[in-house]
Design a protein around this motif. Structure first.
Motif, PDB file in Angstrom:
ATOM      1  N   GLN A  62       0.606  -0.939  -0.197  1.00 45.48           N
ATOM      2  CA  GLN A  62      -0.578  -0.197   0.107  1.00 45.48           C
ATOM      3  C   GLN A  62       0.839   1.113  -0.414  1.00 45.48           C
ATOM      4  O   GLN A  62       1.865   1.383   0.431  1.00 45.48           O
ATOM      5  N   ASP A  97      -1.829   8.200  11.187  1.00 43.57           N
ATOM      6  CA  ASP A  97      -3.729   7.933  10.116  1.00 43.57           C
ATOM      7  C   ASP A  97      -3.962   7.375   9.816  1.00 43.57           C
ATOM      8  O   ASP A  97      -2.848   6.657   8.339  1.00 43.57           O
ATOM      9  N   ALA A  98      -4.572   5.904   9.975  1.00 38.92           N
ATOM     10  CA  ALA A  98      -4.834   4.225   9.418  1.00 38.92           C
ATOM     11  C   ALA A  98      -5.600   4.949   7.584  1.00 38.92           C
ATOM     12  O   ALA A  98      -5.609   4.010   6.733  1.00 38.92           O
ATOM     13  N   LYS A  99      -6.763   5.638   8.286  1.00 36.82           N
ATOM     14  CA  LYS A  99      -7.331   5.831   6.890  1.00 36.82           C
ATOM     15  C   LYS A  99      -6.442   7.137   6.067  1.00 36.82           C
ATOM     16  O   LYS A  99      -6.845   6.437   4.414  1.00 36.82           O
ATOM     17  N   THR A 100      -5.508   7.648   5.634  1.00 32.79           N
ATOM     18  CA  THR A 100      -4.615   7.669   4.878  1.00 32.79           C
ATOM     19  C   THR A 100      -3.172   7.066   4.893  1.00 32.79           C
ATOM     20  O   THR A 100      -2.861   7.431   3.422  1.00 32.79           O
ATOM     21  N   LEU A 101      -3.012   6.710   5.100  1.00 32.80           N
ATOM     22  CA  LEU A 101      -2.048   5.339   5.542  1.00 32.80           C
ATOM     23  C   LEU A 101      -0.892   6.892   5.542  1.00 32.80           C
ATOM     24  O   LEU A 101       0.223   6.212   4.780  1.00 32.80           O
TER      25      LEU A 101
END
Length: 157
Positions: free
Chosen positions: A38, A143-147
Motif C-alpha cells: 500500500q 493515520d490509518a485512513k490515509t496511511l
C-alpha cells in the motif's frame, strides 16, 4: 540392448510420474497471491516528506531510507559494510549502532534490543520509520485512513 531399453523405459516412467505429480499438486494447491504494497505517506511538521526509495512495509512495520530520515530529523546515518552495521547519530549526544539481521544494538555504548534491524538494499539502508524517528526525538502519529505517518520535531534555527 535389452538393458538400454529397460533404462529408457524406467526413465520415461519416472519423468511421467513426476510431471503427473506436479500437475496434481498444482491443481490442489493454488499459488499464493502476491503481496500488495500500500502507498504509505510520511509528513514532517505538516508537509509531505518524500523518500528516494519506496516505503516498504513488512508485518506492519514501515521501512524507510536511513540517511534521508536521519538528516531530516537533524542527525546522520552511515552504513559500515565491514561490520554490517548502521550508525545513527545526532548532536554528539546520541549514537545508535544497529546490525543487519540482529535484534540487539548499542545505544550510547549500552546494549539494547531492537525489534526490527536495518535492511541493506541496493544503494541504501532501510530502517523502521517509527523506531528511528522516535529515537531521534520526533513524535509520531499514524493515520490509518490515509496511511500517513505524521512526524513532528522542533526545528532549530
Amino acid at each position: 540392448m535389452l538393458r538400454k531399453f529397460s533404462t529408457m523405459m524406467l526413465t520415461a516412467a519416472l519423468l511421467t510420474g513426476s510431471v503427473a505429480a506436479t500437475a496434481a499438486f498444482a491443481k490442489t494447491s493454488p499459488a499464493p497471491a502476491p503481496a500488495v504494497q500500500q502507498k504509505i505517506k510520511v509528513q514532517l511538521n505538516g508537509k509531505e516528506f518524500p523518500f528516494p526509495q519506496e516505503i516498504v512495509t513488512e508485518n506492519g512495520v514501515a521501512y524507510v531510507n536511513a540517511s534521508t530520515l536521519a538528516i531530516a530529523l537533524g542527525g546522520s546515518a552511515a552504513w559500515d559494510s565491514t561490520t554490517k552495521s548502521l550508525l545513527v547519530a545526532k548532536d554528539n549526544k546520541y549514537a545508535l549502532r544497529m546490525y543487519e539481521n540482529q535484534n540487539f544494538a548499542y545505544k550510547n555504548g549500552k546494549e539494547t534490543s531492537v525489534a526490527n534491524p536495518p535492511r541493506p538494499v541496493t544503494g541504501a539502508v532501510l530502517v523502521p520509520l517509527v523506531f528511528i524517528a522516535q529515537e531521534l526525538g520526533a513524535t509520531v502519529e499514524y493515520d490509518a485512513k490515509t496511511l500517513t505517518y505524521k512526524l513532528s520535531i522542533p526545528i532549530n534555527s
